[in-house]
Design a protein around this motif. Structure first.
Motif, PDB file in Angstrom:
ATOM      1  N   ALA A  23       0.844  -1.199   0.000  1.00 31.59           N
ATOM      2  CA  ALA A  23       0.000   0.000   0.000  1.00 31.59           C
ATOM      3  C   ALA A  23       0.880   1.250   0.000  1.00 31.59           C
ATOM      4  O   ALA A  23       2.092   1.185   0.235  1.00 31.59           O
ATOM      5  N   ASP A  24       0.273   2.411  -0.251  1.00 33.37           N
ATOM      6  CA  ASP A  24       1.006   3.682  -0.278  1.00 33.37           C
ATOM      7  C   ASP A  24       1.746   3.955   1.031  1.00 33.37           C
ATOM      8  O   ASP A  24       2.798   4.583   1.029  1.00 33.37           O
ATOM      9  N   ASN A  25       1.201   3.468   2.146  1.00 29.78           N
ATOM     10  CA  ASN A  25       1.851   3.687   3.445  1.00 29.78           C
ATOM     11  C   ASN A  25       2.926   2.638   3.744  1.00 29.78           C
ATOM     12  O   ASN A  25       3.503   2.617   4.818  1.00 29.78           O
ATOM     13  N   GLY A  26       3.192   1.741   2.771  1.00 30.99           N
ATOM     14  CA  GLY A  26       4.246   0.752   2.935  1.00 30.99           C
ATOM     15  C   GLY A  26       3.789  -0.576   3.506  1.00 30.99           C
ATOM     16  O   GLY A  26       4.567  -1.524   3.557  1.00 30.99           O
ATOM     17  N   ARG A  27       2.550  -0.660   3.960  1.00 32.99           N
ATOM     18  CA  ARG A  27       2.054  -1.914   4.539  1.00 32.99           C
ATOM     19  C   ARG A  27       1.773  -2.946   3.461  1.00 32.99           C
ATOM     20  O   ARG A  27       1.394  -2.619   2.343  1.00 32.99           O
TER      21      ARG A  27
END
Length: 89
Positions: A23-27
């Protein structure tokens, strides 16, 4: 009272592939819904295909008797890239 033998729940084998993206947040998040297959070979083939397209992919199997809520240990068939701990999905 019946003289018929009691049927036992025969184990079924769950064979599943789960693919992940970042995801965009790195998750790490599921890229698709989990996919169930008839054989470990089919699952491994799909997992290898998805490995080139996804951040991570995991193919696993285990014996299951869902009628009585009994599940055997998980066997990893194929793993590539970043995948969360097995219990998380």
């Amino acid at each position: 009272m019946s003289d018929l033998p009691v049927a036992k729940a025969h184990p079924a084998r769950l064979v599943v592939v789960v693919a992940f993206s970042r995801a965009d947040n790195g998750r790490i998040v599921p890229a698709y819904d989990p996919m169930q297959f008839d054989t470990p070979e089919e699952a491994t083939r799909m997992a290898r295909y998805l490995a080139a397209k996804c951040a991570g992919v995991l193919a696993w199997s285990r014996e299951a008797r869902p009628v009585i809520g009994e599940y055997g240990p998980t066997t990893i068939l194929f793993q590539s890239g970043d995948v969360p701990e097995l219990e998380q999905y």
